[in-house]
Design a protein around this motif. Structure first.
Motif, PDB file in Angstrom:
ATOM      1  N   ALA A  12       0.834  -1.209   0.000  1.00 12.02           N
ATOM      2  CA  ALA A  12       0.000   0.000   0.000  1.00 12.02           C
ATOM      3  C   ALA A  12       0.869   1.259   0.000  1.00 12.02           C
ATOM      4  CB  ALA A  12      -0.931   0.001   1.211  1.00 12.02           C
ATOM      5  N   ALA A  13       1.958   1.248   0.746  1.00 12.51           N
ATOM      6  CA  ALA A  13       2.837   2.420   0.830  1.00 12.51           C
ATOM      7  C   ALA A  13       3.554   2.688  -0.486  1.00 12.51           C
ATOM      8  CB  ALA A  13       3.856   2.235   1.959  1.00 12.51           C
ATOM      9  N   THR A  14       3.915   1.622  -1.203  1.00 12.72           N
ATOM     10  CA  THR A  14       4.715   1.777  -2.422  1.00 12.72           C
ATOM     11  C   THR A  14       3.891   1.717  -3.704  1.00 12.72           C
ATOM     12  OG1 THR A  14       5.122  -0.601  -2.571  1.00 12.72           O
ATOM     13  CG2 THR A  14       6.747   0.723  -1.355  1.00 12.72           C
ATOM     14  N   GLY A  15       2.730   1.089  -3.647  1.00 16.90           N
ATOM     15  CA  GLY A  15       1.938   0.891  -4.856  1.00 16.90           C
ATOM     16  C   GLY A  15       2.438  -0.268  -5.702  1.00 16.90           C
ATOM     17  N   LEU A  16       3.337  -1.074  -5.145  1.00 20.72           N
ATOM     18  CA  LEU A  16       3.906  -2.204  -5.875  1.00 20.72           C
ATOM     19  C   LEU A  16       3.225  -3.507  -5.477  1.00 20.72           C
ATOM     20  CD1 LEU A  16       7.682  -1.290  -5.460  1.00 20.72           C
ATOM     21  CD2 LEU A  16       6.219  -0.839  -7.431  1.00 20.72           C
ATOM     22  N   SER A  17       3.212  -4.461  -6.405  1.00 20.31           N
ATOM     23  CA  SER A  17       2.660  -5.777  -6.096  1.00 20.31           C
ATOM     24  C   SER A  17       3.637  -6.562  -5.239  1.00 20.31           C
ATOM     25  CB  SER A  17       2.378  -6.555  -7.386  1.00 20.31           C
ATOM     26  OG  SER A  17       3.603  -6.939  -8.001  1.00 20.31           O
ATOM     27  N   ARG A  18       3.133  -7.582  -4.596  1.00 22.70           N
ATOM     28  CA  ARG A  18       3.963  -8.432  -3.737  1.00 22.70           C
ATOM     29  C   ARG A  18       5.105  -9.057  -4.534  1.00 22.70           C
ATOM     30  NH1 ARG A  18       2.806 -11.363   1.162  1.00 22.70           N
ATOM     31  NH2 ARG A  18       4.033 -13.257   1.275  1.00 22.70           N
ATOM     32  N   SER A  19       4.797  -9.584  -5.717  1.00 19.07           N
ATOM     33  CA  SER A  19       5.841 -10.233  -6.513  1.00 19.07           C
ATOM     34  C   SER A  19       6.892  -9.238  -6.976  1.00 19.07           C
ATOM     35  CB  SER A  19       5.242 -10.978  -7.706  1.00 19.07           C
ATOM     36  OG  SER A  19       4.551 -10.083  -8.551  1.00 19.07           O
ATOM     37  N   HIS A  20       6.472  -8.019  -7.300  1.00 17.60           N
ATOM     38  CA  HIS A  20       7.438  -7.010  -7.733  1.00 17.60           C
ATOM     39  C   HIS A  20       8.332  -6.572  -6.568  1.00 17.60           C
ATOM     40  CE1 HIS A  20       9.152  -4.350 -10.627  1.00 17.60           C
ATOM     41  NE2 HIS A  20       8.922  -3.288  -9.884  1.00 17.60           N
ATOM     42  N   LEU A  21       7.759  -6.466  -5.373  1.00 14.44           N
ATOM     43  CA  LEU A  21       8.570  -6.149  -4.192  1.00 14.44           C
ATOM     44  C   LEU A  21       9.690  -7.173  -4.026  1.00 14.44           C
ATOM     45  CD1 LEU A  21       5.983  -5.173  -1.428  1.00 14.44           C
ATOM     46  CD2 LEU A  21       7.720  -3.695  -2.444  1.00 14.44           C
ATOM     47  N   TYR A  22       9.332  -8.454  -4.068  1.00 13.60           N
ATOM     48  CA  TYR A  22      10.327  -9.506  -3.880  1.00 13.60           C
ATOM     49  C   TYR A  22      11.330  -9.533  -5.027  1.00 13.60           C
ATOM     50  CZ  TYR A  22       8.151 -11.332   0.299  1.00 13.60           C
ATOM     51  OH  TYR A  22       7.686 -11.473   1.580  1.00 13.60           O
ATOM     52  N   ASN A  23      10.891  -9.198  -6.230  1.00 16.56           N
ATOM     53  CA  ASN A  23      11.800  -9.118  -7.369  1.00 16.56           C
ATOM     54  C   ASN A  23      12.829  -8.011  -7.138  1.00 16.56           C
ATOM     55  OD1 ASN A  23      12.867  -9.643  -9.932  1.00 16.56           O
ATOM     56  ND2 ASN A  23      11.455  -8.233 -10.927  1.00 16.56           N
ATOM     57  N   LEU A  24      12.371  -6.845  -6.688  1.00 17.42           N
ATOM     58  CA  LEU A  24      13.285  -5.738  -6.397  1.00 17.42           C
ATOM     59  C   LEU A  24      14.242  -6.094  -5.261  1.00 17.42           C
ATOM     60  CD1 LEU A  24      10.910  -2.635  -6.681  1.00 17.42           C
ATOM     61  CD2 LEU A  24      12.669  -3.361  -8.304  1.00 17.42           C
ATOM     62  N   VAL A  25      13.734  -6.773  -4.229  1.00 18.91           N
ATOM     63  CA  VAL A  25      14.588  -7.208  -3.116  1.00 18.91           C
ATOM     64  C   VAL A  25      15.688  -8.129  -3.636  1.00 18.91           C
ATOM     65  CG1 VAL A  25      14.669  -8.618  -1.016  1.00 18.91           C
ATOM     66  CG2 VAL A  25      12.849  -6.922  -1.300  1.00 18.91           C
TER      67      VAL A  25
END
Length: 66
Positions: A12-25
């Motif tokens: 919610a804070a970033t506007g990113l999907s869960r999978s995209h968050l983990y991809n960026l990590v």
């Protein structure tokens, strides 16, 4: 006191999907989560906010160079 954000709050804070968050990590482009238990993680709010602030600064630098 350090505040932790669960995945949905981070999304919610970033506007990113869960999978995209983990991809960026995995690429080292987003803060790593903190493991809370075997099946749950959370992100440090200050690190997420710093990432958001860096995106804003990057936008402002690009716009300023035009």
């Amino acid at each position: 006191m350090t505040t932790l954000l669960r995945a949905k709050q981070t999304q919610a804070a970033t506007g990113l999907s869960r999978s995209h968050l983990y991809n960026l990590v995995s690429k080292g482009l987003f803060p790593k989560p903190v493991k809370l238990s075997e099946k749950s993680v959370a992100w440090i709010e200050a690190e997420v906010q710093a990432w958001i602030d860096s995106r804003i600064a990057e936008r402002d630098n690009v716009e300023g160079s035009k």
